[in-house]
Design an enzyme around this catalytic site. Sequence first.
Site, PDB file in Angstrom:
ATOM      1  N   GLU A  66     -28.085   2.313 104.151  1.00  0.00           N
ATOM      2  CA  GLU A  66     -26.889   2.696 103.392  1.00  0.00           C
ATOM      3  C   GLU A  66     -26.949   2.164 101.962  1.00  0.00           C
ATOM      4  OE1 GLU A  66     -22.993   3.075 105.982  1.00  0.00           O
ATOM      5  OE2 GLU A  66     -23.940   1.119 106.306  1.00  0.00           O
TER       6      GLU A  66
ATOM      7  N   TYR B 170      -2.238   9.687  86.116  1.00  0.00           N
ATOM      8  CA  TYR B 170      -3.149   9.930  87.242  1.00  0.00           C
ATOM      9  C   TYR B 170      -4.612   9.825  86.810  1.00  0.00           C
ATOM     10  CZ  TYR B 170       1.085  12.668  88.208  1.00  0.00           C
ATOM     11  OH  TYR B 170       2.366  13.099  88.319  1.00  0.00           O
TER      12      TYR B 170
ATOM     13  N   GLU C  80     -12.915  -2.270 103.616  1.00  0.00           N
ATOM     14  CA  GLU C  80     -11.802  -3.223 103.533  1.00  0.00           C
ATOM     15  C   GLU C  80     -11.790  -3.903 102.159  1.00  0.00           C
ATOM     16  OE1 GLU C  80     -12.789  -2.902 107.948  1.00  0.00           O
ATOM     17  OE2 GLU C  80     -13.919  -2.901 106.083  1.00  0.00           O
TER      18      GLU C  80
ATOM     19  N   LYS D  54     -14.035   6.957 104.988  1.00  0.00           N
ATOM     20  CA  LYS D  54     -15.481   7.125 104.846  1.00  0.00           C
ATOM     21  C   LYS D  54     -15.918   8.248 105.793  1.00  0.00           C
ATOM     22  CE  LYS D  54     -19.746   4.430 104.922  1.00  0.00           C
ATOM     23  NZ  LYS D  54     -20.333   3.125 105.276  1.00  0.00           N
TER      24      LYS D  54
END
Length: 117
Positions: A21, A53, A73, A98
């Site tokens: 990853e 935004y 997290e 994810k």
Amino acid sequence: MDKVLIRGLSIDTVIGIYEWEKQIHQTLVIDLDMAWDIRAAAATDDYSQALCYEKVSNRLTALITEKPIELIETIAEMIARCLMDELDVPWVKVRVMKPGAVKHARSVGVEIERGHI
């Protein structure tokens, strides 16, 4: 309570705990609910009184892509802290998803709320 919402902010970044990853980019999808008193902006039609935004999206993209991160997290906490400290958002709900992280799930994620209304 007034809220400014951003839904489905997609950010490609290096995220994950596995070595493979850390060699690729993966997409995170972020939803935000941000407490923001919109009355002044609405009454005056004045952009400077609004929570922008684009500014939020650009800042979070820079924050999340700055360096590899292992956990979503961590990203959720980073987002909340950034919005509260840098943009004076008093309360935020952050959802970080994810997609494709688990074989038989469309997406996995975390959701946090920080601050006070």
